[in-house]
Design a protein around this motif. Structure first.
Motif, PDB file in Angstrom:
ATOM      1  N   THR A  91       0.869  -1.169   0.000  1.00 19.46           N
ATOM      2  CA  THR A  91       0.000   0.000   0.000  1.00 19.46           C
ATOM      3  C   THR A  91       0.906   1.220   0.000  1.00 19.46           C
ATOM      4  N   TYR A 107      -2.647   0.345  -4.302  1.00 16.53           N
ATOM      5  CA  TYR A 107      -2.585  -0.968  -3.670  1.00 16.53           C
ATOM      6  C   TYR A 107      -2.044  -1.966  -4.692  1.00 16.53           C
ATOM      7  N   THR A 125       0.149  -1.350  -9.427  1.00 13.99           N
ATOM      8  CA  THR A 125      -0.749  -0.893  -8.370  1.00 13.99           C
ATOM      9  C   THR A 125      -1.994  -0.232  -8.954  1.00 13.99           C
ATOM     10  N   ARG A 127      -5.816   1.988  -7.499  1.00 14.04           N
ATOM     11  CA  ARG A 127      -6.547   2.589  -6.379  1.00 14.04           C
ATOM     12  C   ARG A 127      -8.024   2.648  -6.739  1.00 14.04           C
ATOM     13  N   PRO A 151      -7.291  -3.455   3.823  1.00 14.37           N
ATOM     14  CA  PRO A 151      -6.371  -3.557   2.697  1.00 14.37           C
ATOM     15  C   PRO A 151      -6.051  -4.990   2.281  1.00 14.37           C
ATOM     16  N   VAL A 154      -7.029  -6.714  -1.193  1.00 14.85           N
ATOM     17  CA  VAL A 154      -6.178  -6.707  -2.380  1.00 14.85           C
ATOM     18  C   VAL A 154      -5.627  -8.102  -2.677  1.00 14.85           C
TER      19      VAL A 154
END
Length: 198
Positions: A91, A107, A125, A127, A151, A154
């Motif tokens: 993150t 993430y 990544t 978001r 989180p 993910v």
């Protein structure tokens, strides 16, 4: 490490570093990492989670703007089966356009390699973005981007299919993986790739 010698468990050791990241429009970033694994896995040694230092981006001619952390990671896990193979979740936080600190930048997650040796991993990544235009407008002026409550979502597949996301950057990790005791439990691991010296 005596548990692996009895033939009922095996060990996976990962040692390396969270090297760098590329995020457009973000100058000051830091990263939280966490190892996510199945219920039969247990951390024997090392830290299961951590946080890097804040780092500022520097332009590189070949790669664009890069943030360098070179933050060490070192963990040893044991298990009785491969279900829930360990993943490293990332993150990334940083400053927002209007100067708010600790804004979510992205993430990402990747499984640890299943072959021993040195590996370079690139984590793409993303978001979450607001699902309604009004929510997007309000979050822009308040400086608060949408975030996941948990989180760890993910690293799991369920529950993510209805989330709207936006790609936002790449994190580079180098890791050396070694394993012990897997053959005794019937698992075959490929030999490490031969290293060449130039």
């Amino acid at each position: 490490m005596g548990d692996a010698a009895d033939g009922s468990r095996f060990l996976v050791m990962a040692c390396g570093q969270i090297e760098s990241a590329q995020f457009e429009g973000s100058e000051n970033l830091y990263c939280r990492y966490q190892f996510q694994h199945g219920p039969d896995w247990e951390v024997m040694h090392g830290l299961e989670q951590g946080i890097t230092q804040m780092s500022s981006s520097r332009p590189l001619a070949s790669e664009g703007s890069v943030v360098v952390w070179n933050f060490p990671i070192d963990v040893t896990l044991k298990s009785t089966n491969v279900f829930g193979w360990p993943q490293i979740m990332i993150t990334v936080y940083g400053d927002a356009a209007l100067g708010q600190a600790d804004q979510i930048q992205g993430y990402g997650a990747v499984h640890l390699p299943v072959a021993p040796g040195k590996h370079t991993l690139y984590i793409r990544t993303f978001r979450p973005i607001a699902s309604k235009w009004l929510d997007h407008f309000i979050s822009f002026f308040h400086g608060m981007r949408p975030e996941y409550k948990d989180p760890r979502l993910v690293a799991r597949g369920e529950g993510r299919e209805v989330t709207r996301v936006q790609s936002c950057g790449v994190v580079k990790i180098t890791v050396n993986v070694s394993m012990q005791g897997m053959e005794a439990l019937g698992y075959h691991t490929p030999p490490p790739a031969p290293r060449t010296v130039d």
